[in-house]
Scaffold this motif. Sequence first.
Motif, PDB file in Angstrom:
ATOM      1  N   ARG A  81       9.834  23.572  68.400  1.00 14.45           N
ATOM      2  CA  ARG A  81      11.229  23.360  67.984  1.00 14.45           C
ATOM      3  C   ARG A  81      12.024  22.592  69.024  1.00 14.45           C
ATOM      4  NH1 ARG A  81      11.953  29.239  66.701  1.00 14.45           N
ATOM      5  NH2 ARG A  81      13.100  29.142  68.641  1.00 14.45           N
ATOM      6  N   GLY A  82      11.448  22.435  70.219  1.00 14.12           N
ATOM      7  CA  GLY A  82      12.150  21.730  71.287  1.00 14.12           C
ATOM      8  C   GLY A  82      12.892  22.659  72.230  1.00 14.12           C
ATOM      9  N   ASP A  83      12.766  23.951  72.032  1.00 14.35           N
ATOM     10  CA  ASP A  83      13.417  24.939  72.894  1.00 14.35           C
ATOM     11  C   ASP A  83      12.504  25.205  74.086  1.00 14.35           C
ATOM     12  OD1 ASP A  83      14.721  27.039  74.096  1.00 14.35           O
ATOM     13  OD2 ASP A  83      14.630  28.374  72.357  1.00 14.35           O
ATOM     14  N   ARG A  84      12.939  24.764  75.267  1.00 11.39           N
ATOM     15  CA  ARG A  84      12.091  24.920  76.451  1.00 11.39           C
ATOM     16  C   ARG A  84      12.573  26.049  77.364  1.00 11.39           C
ATOM     17  NH1 ARG A  84      11.110  20.772  79.828  1.00 11.39           N
ATOM     18  NH2 ARG A  84       8.976  21.473  80.102  1.00 11.39           N
ATOM     19  N   ASP A  85      13.460  26.891  76.861  1.00 11.85           N
ATOM     20  CA  ASP A  85      13.906  28.062  77.617  1.00 11.85           C
ATOM     21  C   ASP A  85      12.889  29.176  77.364  1.00 11.85           C
ATOM     22  OD1 ASP A  85      15.396  29.838  79.103  1.00 11.85           O
ATOM     23  OD2 ASP A  85      16.722  30.352  77.431  1.00 11.85           O
ATOM     24  N   ILE A  86      11.747  29.093  78.077  1.00 14.30           N
ATOM     25  CA  ILE A  86      10.610  29.947  77.739  1.00 14.30           C
ATOM     26  C   ILE A  86      10.222  30.937  78.829  1.00 14.30           C
ATOM     27  CG2 ILE A  86       9.595  28.305  76.119  1.00 14.30           C
ATOM     28  CD1 ILE A  86       7.632  27.563  78.418  1.00 14.30           C
ATOM     29  N   LEU A  87      10.935  30.980  79.949  1.00 12.62           N
ATOM     30  CA  LEU A  87      10.524  31.854  81.042  1.00 12.62           C
ATOM     31  C   LEU A  87      10.371  33.311  80.622  1.00 12.62           C
ATOM     32  CD1 LEU A  87       9.738  32.340  83.975  1.00 12.62           C
ATOM     33  CD2 LEU A  87      12.172  32.475  84.526  1.00 12.62           C
ATOM     34  N   PRO A  88      11.359  33.936  79.981  1.00 13.24           N
ATOM     35  CA  PRO A  88      11.165  35.347  79.598  1.00 13.24           C
ATOM     36  C   PRO A  88       9.977  35.537  78.650  1.00 13.24           C
ATOM     37  CG  PRO A  88      13.462  34.702  79.342  1.00 13.24           C
ATOM     38  CD  PRO A  88      12.693  33.457  79.634  1.00 13.24           C
ATOM     39  N   LEU A  89       9.797  34.614  77.743  1.00 11.00           N
ATOM     40  CA  LEU A  89       8.685  34.706  76.804  1.00 11.00           C
ATOM     41  C   LEU A  89       7.354  34.509  77.515  1.00 11.00           C
ATOM     42  CD1 LEU A  89       8.081  35.150  73.863  1.00 11.00           C
ATOM     43  CD2 LEU A  89       8.348  32.709  73.483  1.00 11.00           C
ATOM     44  N   TYR A  90       7.295  33.564  78.441  1.00 10.15           N
ATOM     45  CA  TYR A  90       6.068  33.325  79.193  1.00 10.15           C
ATOM     46  C   TYR A  90       5.711  34.540  80.054  1.00 10.15           C
ATOM     47  CZ  TYR A  90       2.502  30.834  81.822  1.00 10.15           C
ATOM     48  OH  TYR A  90       1.309  30.450  82.389  1.00 10.15           O
ATOM     49  N   LEU A  91       6.728  35.136  80.663  1.00 13.59           N
ATOM     50  CA  LEU A  91       6.484  36.322  81.497  1.00 13.59           C
ATOM     51  C   LEU A  91       6.045  37.533  80.675  1.00 13.59           C
ATOM     52  CD1 LEU A  91       9.441  36.117  84.047  1.00 13.59           C
ATOM     53  CD2 LEU A  91       7.039  35.533  84.429  1.00 13.59           C
ATOM     54  N   SER A  92       6.311  37.499  79.371  1.00 13.90           N
ATOM     55  CA  SER A  92       5.919  38.640  78.530  1.00 13.90           C
ATOM     56  C   SER A  92       4.404  38.715  78.328  1.00 13.90           C
ATOM     57  CB  SER A  92       6.628  38.568  77.176  1.00 13.90           C
ATOM     58  OG  SER A  92       6.104  37.520  76.384  1.00 13.90           O
ATOM     59  N   PHE A  93       3.679  37.659  78.670  1.00  8.76           N
ATOM     60  CA  PHE A  93       2.223  37.665  78.567  1.00  8.76           C
ATOM     61  C   PHE A  93       1.618  38.293  79.820  1.00  8.76           C
ATOM     62  CE2 PHE A  93       3.261  34.373  75.516  1.00  8.76           C
ATOM     63  CZ  PHE A  93       2.353  34.599  74.498  1.00  8.76           C
ATOM     64  N   CYS A  94       1.977  39.544  80.076  1.00  4.02           N
ATOM     65  CA  CYS A  94       1.509  40.203  81.298  1.00  4.02           C
ATOM     66  C   CYS A  94       0.961  41.595  81.006  1.00  4.02           C
ATOM     67  CB  CYS A  94       2.635  40.272  82.320  1.00  4.02           C
ATOM     68  SG  CYS A  94       4.023  41.272  81.793  1.00  4.02           S
ATOM     69  N   LYS A  95       0.398  41.753  79.828  1.00  2.54           N
ATOM     70  CA  LYS A  95      -0.085  43.078  79.451  1.00  2.54           C
ATOM     71  C   LYS A  95      -1.598  43.118  79.384  1.00  2.54           C
ATOM     72  CE  LYS A  95       4.075  44.267  77.091  1.00  2.54           C
ATOM     73  NZ  LYS A  95       4.791  44.463  75.880  1.00  2.54           N
ATOM     74  N   TRP A  96      -2.127  44.270  79.736  1.00  2.00           N
ATOM     75  CA  TRP A  96      -3.558  44.544  79.622  1.00  2.00           C
ATOM     76  C   TRP A  96      -3.698  45.876  78.921  1.00  2.00           C
ATOM     77  CZ3 TRP A  96      -8.013  42.257  79.737  1.00  2.00           C
ATOM     78  CH2 TRP A  96      -9.173  43.000  79.876  1.00  2.00           C
ATOM     79  N   ASN A  97      -4.396  45.899  77.808  1.00  2.00           N
ATOM     80  CA  ASN A  97      -4.539  47.106  76.994  1.00  2.00           C
ATOM     81  C   ASN A  97      -3.184  47.697  76.618  1.00  2.00           C
ATOM     82  OD1 ASN A  97      -7.333  47.001  76.936  1.00  2.00           O
ATOM     83  ND2 ASN A  97      -7.526  48.191  78.822  1.00  2.00           N
ATOM     84  N   GLY A  98      -2.224  46.817  76.330  1.00  3.46           N
ATOM     85  CA  GLY A  98      -0.908  47.253  75.879  1.00  3.46           C
ATOM     86  C   GLY A  98       0.058  47.667  76.973  1.00  3.46           C
ATOM     87  N   LYS A  99      -0.370  47.655  78.236  1.00  3.84           N
ATOM     88  CA  LYS A  99       0.487  48.073  79.339  1.00  3.84           C
ATOM     89  C   LYS A  99       0.813  46.880  80.233  1.00  3.84           C
ATOM     90  CE  LYS A  99      -1.338  52.739  79.446  1.00  3.84           C
ATOM     91  NZ  LYS A  99      -2.040  53.751  80.212  1.00  3.84           N
ATOM     92  N   THR A 100       2.052  46.821  80.691  1.00  2.00           N
ATOM     93  CA  THR A 100       2.470  45.760  81.599  1.00  2.00           C
ATOM     94  C   THR A 100       1.796  45.936  82.947  1.00  2.00           C
ATOM     95  OG1 THR A 100       4.607  45.584  80.492  1.00  2.00           O
ATOM     96  CG2 THR A 100       4.464  44.691  82.712  1.00  2.00           C
ATOM     97  N   VAL A 101       1.237  44.841  83.455  1.00  3.69           N
ATOM     98  CA  VAL A 101       0.549  44.857  84.749  1.00  3.69           C
ATOM     99  C   VAL A 101       1.328  43.936  85.695  1.00  3.69           C
ATOM    100  CG1 VAL A 101      -1.603  44.351  85.954  1.00  3.69           C
ATOM    101  CG2 VAL A 101      -1.666  45.232  83.618  1.00  3.69           C
TER     102      VAL A 101
END
Length: 178
Positions: free
Chosen positions: A141-161
């Motif tokens: 869509r052209g929205d490059r404000d992605i830091l919070p979304l990118y940081l959300s990819f930090c889970k292992w087995n459903g838990k934040t690591v």
Amino acid sequence: MRYENIKEQPISSMTRLFIIIQLGILFICSIPCHSQLPDKKLFNRLVASTKYFEGWHTQRTTPGHVGYGHKIQRGEHFPNALTRQQADSLLRSDLMRHYRLYTRYGKDALLLTALSYQIGPSKLLGQGKYTKSILLTRLERGDRDILPLYLSFCKWNGKTVSSIRKRRWVEYHLLFSP
């Protein structure tokens, strides 16, 4: 020559197939492609950060992975003593394979490559049981404000690591260019 005198002859199925293939090739070749080679400096940053965060894998310590996190595919066989140089070459090859999946995202392709290398492309692209990632739809869509979304990819087995969150933070700051 007059067109009224030309007899209409049926086109064979092989001729039709040949014409369709040629038109397809012309169509595909007319679409401008993004460069298949990433910026060398940024790619080397990606390699260095991946080596740092992945660490060294052996089949004994992490079954199914060797070198700097290469996932062993069916039919692949590696010597018990993989050298650092071989592992570096394997890592660069893997990263380029992932990079080619995201070249259409332009300057965000390396950041997506870093994420894809660790979590797998199906979780981003939406293959199999996964739906397409919100991160990709937002970038499309052209929205490059992605830091919070990118940081959300930090889970292992459903838990934040926290170590994975740190990795995402470093990757974002090394590879994201506004």
